[in-house]
Design an enzyme around this catalytic site. Structure first.
Site, PDB file in Angstrom:
ATOM      1  NE  ARG A 123      33.850  -7.298  70.685  1.00  0.00           N
ATOM      2  CZ  ARG A 123      32.738  -6.851  70.066  1.00  0.00           C
ATOM      3  NH1 ARG A 123      32.845  -5.941  69.113  1.00  0.00           N
ATOM      4  NH2 ARG A 123      31.557  -7.324  70.399  1.00  0.00           N
ATOM      5  NE  ARG A 159      34.145  -3.111  61.759  1.00  0.00           N
ATOM      6  CZ  ARG A 159      32.936  -3.653  61.708  1.00  0.00           C
ATOM      7  NH1 ARG A 159      32.446  -4.238  62.779  1.00  0.00           N
ATOM      8  NH2 ARG A 159      32.224  -3.617  60.595  1.00  0.00           N
ATOM      9  CB  SER A 169      24.731  -5.602  61.256  1.00  0.00           C
ATOM     10  OG  SER A 169      25.038  -5.937  62.589  1.00  0.00           O
ATOM     11  CD  GLU A 194      26.610  -7.753  65.492  1.00  0.00           C
ATOM     12  OE1 GLU A 194      27.042  -7.181  64.485  1.00  0.00           O
ATOM     13  OE2 GLU A 194      26.622  -7.238  66.631  1.00  0.00           O
ATOM     14  NE  ARG A 199      32.297 -11.585  65.583  1.00  0.00           N
ATOM     15  CZ  ARG A 199      31.833 -10.447  66.101  1.00  0.00           C
ATOM     16  NH1 ARG A 199      30.519 -10.213  66.106  1.00  0.00           N
ATOM     17  NH2 ARG A 199      32.656  -9.555  66.613  1.00  0.00           N
TER      18      ARG A 199
END
Length: 420
Positions: free
Chosen positions: A273, A258, A350, A347, A388
């Protein structure tokens, strides 16, 4: 993508959804273009019918009548050619607008602008209370030579890293643990393509609105995926499944990429991130039935919770608000895991339900037992994403002397009880 008939009948709802989700789409223009599209199609079909009728009459006609019919046929062909040229332009605009239309969320979805408006559903586990000053994950990993960020940046640029020694092994351990857990629940494990055609990203709803976040390999005109969901949901592109083989449960393992455009200065410390990471993704393809979709949504959510419970990590579940949802999601929950260095939950998972939004784009249907064709429903949820999740693992399980306790569920994968 939505059914155009539904859009025509619910213009105000679509406009409200676009406002609440922050999607820029001109719904009135779409309705206007759709009207012209239908007019042109009807005109072309009418002229084609007239041409076919003329062609039959030409065979039996003679003299001036035959010449008149031939001239009329030529005129019809010219009219069709002009209308089809206009129709092609109208269809291009129509498709572009249709791909921007957002999917209305469920009525119980909280309305909000961003993740600060998400609503907490529950908390599981208690954040640790350290009788010492805890270290952050970078300090712990550097202490045990588990990461090399400096050389990662030197070789690959910002937000890059090398996982080394126990860092690499712990990364592989959590991936395999999650995959094994899903295997016990009947998910088919898959290692998926990470370099895909544009079709797969349009089909899953990541294009056109999310194109800026995707790495484009221009020479081959292919794209690097940001999640295995893209490859898994596209697996049955253009196929007609049988009702009896649904639901299909897939667990995809992939590296993910990403660009993280627009996130500069936000969540960029350490491994939170990054541009490249690994992930196990859950994807379910099921019947076109809201009750089944809802049940499977919570099944996916429970799977992720059980993995976090196995890792002995405190977490909370939030219901995601409209402004923090994607274009195609009708129901979404995030799981946020406690990260001591952030002093907050971050987070890590999801969980999303799309109804037939992706399936329409992917031309993915199934035949009911009565013979009727319907578009499938699709759902997905993270099973684990690393590195993460390593932030939470290392920081929550650290000891005063700097060692890291390995959760019992991971000990068979690591072959020891402590790092350090």
């Amino acid at each position: 993508m939505l059914d155009i008939s539904f859009i025509r009948e619910n213009v105000d709802l679509i406009k409200e959804t676009a406002r609440n989700k922050g999607v820029d789409v001109d719904v009135d223009r779409l309705v206007l273009v759709d009207g012209r599209r239908r007019e042109l199609i009807q005109s072309v079909e009418r002229l084609q019918q007239e041409r076919n009728a003329n062609s039959k009459l030409v065979k039996s006609a003679k003299g001036e009548e035959k010449d008149r019919l031939i001239e009329r046929t030529k005129g019809i062909n010219q009219q069709i050619k002009e209308l089809e040229a206009e129709l092609e332009k109208v269809m291009t605009e129509y498709q572009e607008l249709m791909l921007r239309v957002p999917n209305p969320p469920t009525p119980d979805t909280p309305v909000g602008e961003d993740d600060s408006d998400n609503v907490e559903v529950k908390r599981v586990g208690e954040p640790p209370q350290f009788p010492f000053t805890p270290r952050n994950h970078v300090e712990l990993m550097e202490m045990h030579r588990m990461v090399d960020i400096e050389r990662g940046v030197k070789v690959a640029g910002s937000r890059s890293y090398y996982l080394i020694n126990d860092g690499a092994l712990l990364h592989r351990a959590v991936i395999q643990f999650a995959l094994d857990q899903l295997g016990k629940k009947g998910f088919t494990p898959m290692v998926v393509p990470v370099l895909v055609n544009e079709m797969a990203l349009v089909g899953t709803g990541y294009f056109p609105l999310g194109a800026e976040q995707t790495y484009h390999v221009e020479k081959e005109d292919k794209y690097l995926v940001g999640t295995a969901e893209v490859s898994l949901a596209s697996y049955h592109y253009g196929e007609i499944l049988t009702e009896g083989e649904l639901p299909k449960r897939y667990a995809g393992v992939s590296d993910c990429f990403r660009r993280e455009v627009g996130s500069a200065g936000r969540d960029v410390f350490g491994l939170y991130r990054v541009h490249q990471f690994s992930k196990v993704e859950q994807v379910i393809i099921c019947r076109n039935d809201e009750e089944e979709s809802k049940r499977l949504h919570y099944e996916l959510l429970q799977n992720a919770e059980e993995i976090l419970q196995g890792l002995e990590l405190p977490y909370r579940v939030v219901q995601v608000c409209t402004g923090d949802m994607g274009q195609g999601q009708i129901r979404k929950h995030d799981i946020e895991t406690w990260m001591p260095s952030r002093g907050n939950y971050g987070e890590t998972h999801s969980c999303s339900t799309f109804h037939d939004f992706q399936a329409r784009r992917l031309k993915l249907r199934y035949r009911e037992d009565n013979g009727e064709l319907k578009y499938c429903h699709t759902l997905n949820n993270t099973a684990i994403a690393s590195p993460r999740i390593l932030i939470a693992l290392l920081e929550n399980h650290q000891t005063e002397d700097g060692r890291i306790r390995i959760p019992e569920a991971l000990q068979p994968y690591m072959g020891k009880e402590f790092i350090g």
